[in-house]
Design an enzyme around this catalytic site. Structure first.
Site, PDB file in Angstrom:
ATOM      1  CG  ASP A   1      71.168  22.922   9.049  1.00 55.44           C
ATOM      2  OD1 ASP A   1      71.465  23.919   9.751  1.00 55.44           O
ATOM      3  OD2 ASP A   1      71.447  21.750   9.381  1.00 55.44           O
ATOM      4  CB  VAL A   2      71.777  28.740   9.415  1.00 48.52           C
ATOM      5  CG1 VAL A   2      70.563  29.499   8.932  1.00 48.52           C
ATOM      6  CG2 VAL A   2      71.605  28.264  10.855  1.00 48.52           C
TER       7      VAL A   2
ATOM      8  NE  ARG B   1      59.556  28.301  16.089  1.00 48.72           N
ATOM      9  CZ  ARG B   1      59.795  27.093  16.570  1.00 48.72           C
ATOM     10  NH1 ARG B   1      59.013  26.088  16.240  1.00 48.72           N
ATOM     11  NH2 ARG B   1      60.805  26.886  17.389  1.00 48.72           N
TER      12      ARG B   1
ATOM     13  CB  THR C   1      60.498  32.690  25.677  1.00 50.54           C
ATOM     14  OG1 THR C   1      59.556  33.201  24.770  1.00 50.54           O
ATOM     15  CG2 THR C   1      61.788  33.438  25.600  1.00 50.54           C
TER      16      THR C   1
ATOM     17  CG  ASP D   1      62.777  28.159   9.598  1.00 53.28           C
ATOM     18  OD1 ASP D   1      62.927  27.058  10.136  1.00 53.28           O
ATOM     19  OD2 ASP D   1      62.554  29.199  10.219  1.00 53.28           O
TER      20      ASP D   1
ATOM     21  CB  THR E   1      59.255  33.492  19.966  1.00 58.89           C
ATOM     22  OG1 THR E   1      60.372  32.987  20.697  1.00 58.89           O
ATOM     23  CG2 THR E   1      59.459  34.958  19.625  1.00 58.89           C
TER      24      THR E   1
ATOM     25  CE  LYS F   1      71.512  33.593  20.035  1.00 60.97           C
ATOM     26  NZ  LYS F   1      71.093  33.812  18.635  1.00 60.97           N
TER      27      LYS F   1
ATOM     28  CE1 TYR G   1      69.905  31.128  22.206  1.00 60.67           C
ATOM     29  CE2 TYR G   1      70.250  32.653  24.036  1.00 60.67           C
ATOM     30  CZ  TYR G   1      69.643  32.335  22.827  1.00 60.67           C
ATOM     31  OH  TYR G   1      68.794  33.245  22.240  1.00 60.67           O
TER      32      TYR G   1
ATOM     33  CG  ASN H   1      65.597  35.408  13.374  1.00 62.04           C
ATOM     34  OD1 ASN H   1      65.473  35.993  14.447  1.00 62.04           O
ATOM     35  ND2 ASN H   1      64.800  34.409  13.026  1.00 62.04           N
TER      36      ASN H   1
END
Ligand SMILES: NC(=O)c1ccc[n+]([C@@H]2O[C@H](COP(=O)([O-])OP(=O)(O)OC[C@H]3O[C@@H](n4cnc5c(N)ncnc54)[C@H](O)[C@@H]3O)[C@@H](O)[C@H]2O)c1
Length: 261
Positions: A61-62, A16, A191, A37, A188, A157, A153, A88
């Site tokens: 699962d990354v 998504r 947010t 995903d 998305t 990042k 977060y 991503n």
């Protein structure tokens, strides 16, 4: 001719949001994509819609080394090789640093930072074996500046940008370019989580999001996931052939400075 004809790109968090739009655009530009995903239903539905010749869904699962290894095998089985990666997948948690439980901090780091590291580590050798290619990491506006209430977060990042720069240096001799997208506020579920809540009023929650970003962002709106996908495409194709190791901000001017109007 598409900008990604003949390319095979793994995209994480592709069920998504921005990852979905990246998958749609990359396929439209001729790529075959592997969609990773943890949202199986949505990921499989997207792969089915894009068609078996163009897309495969892989549950991963990354943050899991084993899942990355299995995804690389699945991608090679499906399409013969891998020459692109878009890291991503990501999660966001709101909390004051002084109140953030260790487990919450670690969870954000595991997905956003460790996931990106494992993607580079697992797939860079595959991309090199294919003769080279591209890696696009998804950082954020908050990879370049601070924002209250998103300490874990923002830290993760910022780390993604560090990984991007080091990977670019180390992988340039293997013909792999590594860059990062740094989105501001993008429309998305991340947010606007109310969009996923069946009990929420979708019109009211969209209006609240719109009103917030009309004030905060010079261009007066949140970004669309398609606008981030367009940047990921640029960084994944030959249009950016002499660019590596850089963060690219896509934020409607938010980071440009203090807006008085
Ligand atoms: N939306 C924004 O405003 C915004 C701004 C800056 C950066 N970003 C970044 O963009 C990326 C995409 O976010 P989005 O806005 O599309 O949000 P989203 O929540 O809609 O999509 C994130 C996707 O990642 C997947 N995911 C989460 N944890 C995972 C895991 N452990 N393994 C595999 N997949 C996982 C989710 O299932 C989802 O499909 C994220 O890295 C996010 O941090 C988003």
């Amino acid at each position: 001719m598409g900008k990604l004809d003949g390319r095979v790109v793994v995209i994480t968090g592709a069920a998504r949001g921005q990852g979905e739009q990246e998958a749609r655009l990359f396929v439209a530009e001729g790529a075959r994509v592997v969609l990773g995903d943890v949202l199986d239903e949505q990921g499989q539905a997207l792969a089915d819609e894009l068609g078996g010749d163009a897309a495969r869904y892989v549950r991963m699962d990354v943050a899991s080394e084993d899942d990355w290894t299995a995804a690389a095998v699945a991608a090679k089985d499906a399409f013969g090789g891998i020459d692109g990666l878009v890291n991503n997948a990501g999660i966001l948690r709101f909390n004051e640093l002084a109140k953030t439980p260790l487990a919450e901090f670690q969870q954000v780091v595991q997905v956003n930072q460790v996931g990106c590291f494992l993607g580079i580590r697992t797939l860079a050798p595959e991309i090199a074996a294919a003769g080279g290619g591209t890696i696009v990491n998804t950082a954020s506006y908050t990879g370049l500046t601070g924002m209250a209430l998103v300490g874990a977060y923002a830290a993760s990042k910022h780390a993604v940008l560090g990984l991007t720069r080091v990977a670019a240096l180390e992988l340039a001799p293997r013909n792999i370019r590594v860059n990062a997208v740094c989105p501001g506020a993008v429309d998305t579920p991340m947010t606007n989580p109310a969009a996923l809540d069946p009990a929420a009023d979708p019109v009211a929650s969209q209006q609240a999001v719109d009103a917030l970003y009309r004030k905060l962002v010079p261009m007066g709106r949140a970004g669309r996931p398609e606008e981030v996908a367009a940047l990921a495409l640029f960084l994944s194709c030959a249009d950016s052939s002499y660019i590596t190791g850089q963060p690219f901000v896509v934020d409607g001017g938010w980071l440009a400075g203090v807006s008085l109007f």
